[in-house]
Design a protein around this motif. Structure first.
Motif, PDB file in Angstrom:
ATOM      1  N   VAL A  13      63.037 -11.610  70.587  1.00 52.33           N
ATOM      2  CA  VAL A  13      62.671 -11.265  69.119  1.00 52.33           C
ATOM      3  C   VAL A  13      63.708 -11.117  68.415  1.00 52.33           C
ATOM      4  N   GLY A  14      64.846 -10.381  68.987  1.00 52.09           N
ATOM      5  CA  GLY A  14      66.093 -10.425  68.095  1.00 52.09           C
ATOM      6  C   GLY A  14      66.505 -11.682  67.802  1.00 52.09           C
ATOM      7  N   CYS A  15      66.674 -12.617  68.595  1.00 49.05           N
ATOM      8  CA  CYS A  15      67.191 -13.969  68.428  1.00 49.05           C
ATOM      9  C   CYS A  15      66.201 -14.759  67.330  1.00 49.05           C
ATOM     10  N   ALA A  16      64.751 -14.251  67.446  1.00 51.82           N
ATOM     11  CA  ALA A  16      64.117 -15.147  66.571  1.00 51.82           C
ATOM     12  C   ALA A  16      64.098 -14.240  64.981  1.00 51.82           C
ATOM     13  N   VAL A  17      64.636 -13.102  64.915  1.00 51.52           N
ATOM     14  CA  VAL A  17      64.968 -12.373  63.506  1.00 51.52           C
ATOM     15  C   VAL A  17      66.097 -13.267  63.156  1.00 51.52           C
ATOM     16  N   VAL A  18      67.137 -13.410  63.942  1.00 51.20           N
ATOM     17  CA  VAL A  18      68.377 -14.176  63.741  1.00 51.20           C
ATOM     18  C   VAL A  18      67.893 -15.540  63.001  1.00 51.20           C
ATOM     19  N   GLY A  19      66.980 -16.227  63.625  1.00 53.59           N
ATOM     20  CA  GLY A  19      66.675 -17.531  63.254  1.00 53.59           C
ATOM     21  C   GLY A  19      65.727 -17.402  62.018  1.00 53.59           C
ATOM     22  N   ALA A  20      65.226 -16.560  61.822  1.00 51.07           N
ATOM     23  CA  ALA A  20      64.459 -16.454  60.486  1.00 51.07           C
ATOM     24  C   ALA A  20      65.315 -16.215  59.149  1.00 51.07           C
ATOM     25  N   VAL A  21      66.751 -15.763  59.363  1.00 49.62           N
ATOM     26  CA  VAL A  21      67.589 -15.748  58.429  1.00 49.62           C
ATOM     27  C   VAL A  21      68.812 -16.921  58.444  1.00 49.62           C
ATOM     28  N   LEU A  22      68.964 -17.541  59.784  1.00 48.68           N
ATOM     29  CA  LEU A  22      69.693 -18.697  59.529  1.00 48.68           C
ATOM     30  C   LEU A  22      69.205 -20.003  59.892  1.00 48.68           C
ATOM     31  N   PRO A  23      69.228 -21.061  59.049  1.00 48.94           N
ATOM     32  CA  PRO A  23      68.721 -22.085  59.026  1.00 48.94           C
ATOM     33  C   PRO A  23      68.710 -23.249  60.235  1.00 48.94           C
ATOM     34  N   ILE A  24      69.728 -22.917  60.879  1.00 44.59           N
ATOM     35  CA  ILE A  24      70.029 -23.933  61.834  1.00 44.59           C
ATOM     36  C   ILE A  24      69.430 -23.246  63.452  1.00 44.59           C
ATOM     37  N   VAL A  25      69.200 -21.923  63.282  1.00 43.28           N
ATOM     38  CA  VAL A  25      68.769 -21.461  64.592  1.00 43.28           C
ATOM     39  C   VAL A  25      67.320 -21.477  64.485  1.00 43.28           C
ATOM     40  N   PRO A  26      66.524 -21.707  65.682  1.00 38.04           N
ATOM     41  CA  PRO A  26      65.150 -21.855  65.645  1.00 38.04           C
ATOM     42  C   PRO A  26      64.461 -20.695  65.794  1.00 38.04           C
ATOM     43  N   THR A  27      63.144 -20.231  65.284  1.00 42.47           N
ATOM     44  CA  THR A  27      62.435 -18.978  65.363  1.00 42.47           C
ATOM     45  C   THR A  27      61.401 -19.248  66.265  1.00 42.47           C
ATOM     46  N   VAL A  28      60.589 -19.834  66.016  1.00 46.65           N
ATOM     47  CA  VAL A  28      59.295 -19.990  67.134  1.00 46.65           C
ATOM     48  C   VAL A  28      59.647 -19.999  68.474  1.00 46.65           C
ATOM     49  N   PRO A  29      60.463 -21.030  68.973  1.00 46.48           N
ATOM     50  CA  PRO A  29      60.849 -21.120  70.007  1.00 46.48           C
ATOM     51  C   PRO A  29      61.335 -19.552  70.791  1.00 46.48           C
ATOM     52  N   PHE A  30      62.050 -18.973  70.325  1.00 45.85           N
ATOM     53  CA  PHE A  30      62.359 -17.673  70.687  1.00 45.85           C
ATOM     54  C   PHE A  30      61.086 -16.607  70.815  1.00 45.85           C
ATOM     55  N   LEU A  31      60.252 -16.832  69.660  1.00 45.35           N
ATOM     56  CA  LEU A  31      58.860 -16.018  69.743  1.00 45.35           C
ATOM     57  C   LEU A  31      58.091 -16.382  70.910  1.00 45.35           C
ATOM     58  N   LEU A  32      58.155 -17.879  71.313  1.00 46.45           N
ATOM     59  CA  LEU A  32      57.349 -18.345  72.523  1.00 46.45           C
ATOM     60  C   LEU A  32      57.839 -17.546  73.767  1.00 46.45           C
ATOM     61  N   VAL A  33      59.266 -17.422  73.807  1.00 44.94           N
ATOM     62  CA  VAL A  33      59.872 -16.861  75.110  1.00 44.94           C
ATOM     63  C   VAL A  33      59.287 -15.292  75.013  1.00 44.94           C
ATOM     64  N   ALA A  34      59.368 -14.611  73.716  1.00 43.29           N
ATOM     65  CA  ALA A  34      59.000 -13.248  73.781  1.00 43.29           C
ATOM     66  C   ALA A  34      57.466 -13.019  74.173  1.00 43.29           C
ATOM     67  N   LEU A  35      56.791 -13.948  73.355  1.00 42.23           N
ATOM     68  CA  LEU A  35      55.172 -14.038  73.992  1.00 42.23           C
ATOM     69  C   LEU A  35      55.124 -14.084  75.780  1.00 42.23           C
ATOM     70  N   TRP A  36      55.856 -14.956  76.227  1.00 41.03           N
ATOM     71  CA  TRP A  36      55.782 -15.155  77.574  1.00 41.03           C
ATOM     72  C   TRP A  36      56.154 -13.844  78.465  1.00 41.03           C
ATOM     73  N   ALA A  37      57.337 -13.222  77.977  1.00 44.54           N
ATOM     74  CA  ALA A  37      57.957 -11.999  78.555  1.00 44.54           C
ATOM     75  C   ALA A  37      56.757 -10.949  78.203  1.00 44.54           C
ATOM     76  N   PHE A  38      56.278 -10.809  76.926  1.00 45.20           N
ATOM     77  CA  PHE A  38      55.430  -9.706  76.839  1.00 45.20           C
ATOM     78  C   PHE A  38      54.092 -10.103  77.505  1.00 45.20           C
ATOM     79  N   SER A  39      53.861 -11.248  77.846  1.00 47.66           N
ATOM     80  CA  SER A  39      52.309 -11.212  78.442  1.00 47.66           C
ATOM     81  C   SER A  39      52.564 -10.674  79.891  1.00 47.66           C
ATOM     82  N   ARG A  40      53.879 -10.538  80.458  1.00 50.34           N
ATOM     83  CA  ARG A  40      53.998  -9.986  81.761  1.00 50.34           C
ATOM     84  C   ARG A  40      54.377  -8.570  81.716  1.00 50.34           C
ATOM     85  N   SER A  41      54.436  -8.141  80.326  1.00 48.34           N
ATOM     86  CA  SER A  41      54.899  -6.593  80.505  1.00 48.34           C
ATOM     87  C   SER A  41      54.275  -5.520  79.471  1.00 48.34           C
TER      88      SER A  41
END
Length: 117
Positions: A13-41
């Motif tokens: 989620v933190g990386c996704a926040v950075v991605g929301a601000v910096l145009p080169i860093v992706p956002t949604v792929p990090f949120l998909l990782v977060a979704l995967w991790a949160f689905s287990r926790s």
């Protein structure tokens, strides 16, 4: 294990926040990782991501059909081409630029072949 998955989720989620601000860093792929991790926790955090008005629809489209919005596809491919161009402008070694171009071409091909929302 729950704590490890929560940590992975929050880092993503933190990386996704950075991605929301910096145009080169992706956002949604990090949120998909977060979704995967949160689905287990944490089902509550997973549902919170899915319900997000900004990113929730993109996440759901990916989960349901592997779909990516056309503007996101264009932005991703332009950013990848730009990173190769920057490498050329910086006079990086030819082998590094070639490796980068091959990897990013494969990623671009994957992105282009995904269905659109």
């Amino acid at each position: 294990m729950r704590l490890i998955y929560l940590t992975i989720g929050w880092i993503a989620v933190g990386c996704a926040v950075v991605g929301a601000v910096l145009p080169i860093v992706p956002t949604v792929p990090f949120l998909l990782v977060a979704l995967w991790a949160f689905s287990r926790s944490s089902e509550r955090l997973r549902q919170r991501l899915l319900a997000d008005p900004t990113f929730g629809p993109d996440i759901r489209h990916w989960q349901e059909r592997g779909a990516i919005r056309r503007p996101a596809k264009v932005m991703a491919i332009v950013a990848m081409a730009g990173s190769v161009a920057i490498g050329l402008l910086m006079h990086l070694p030819a082998l590094a630029i070639t490796a980068q171009a091959i990897v990013l071409s494969a990623v671009s091909l994957f992105i282009v072949t995904r269905p659109e929302t």
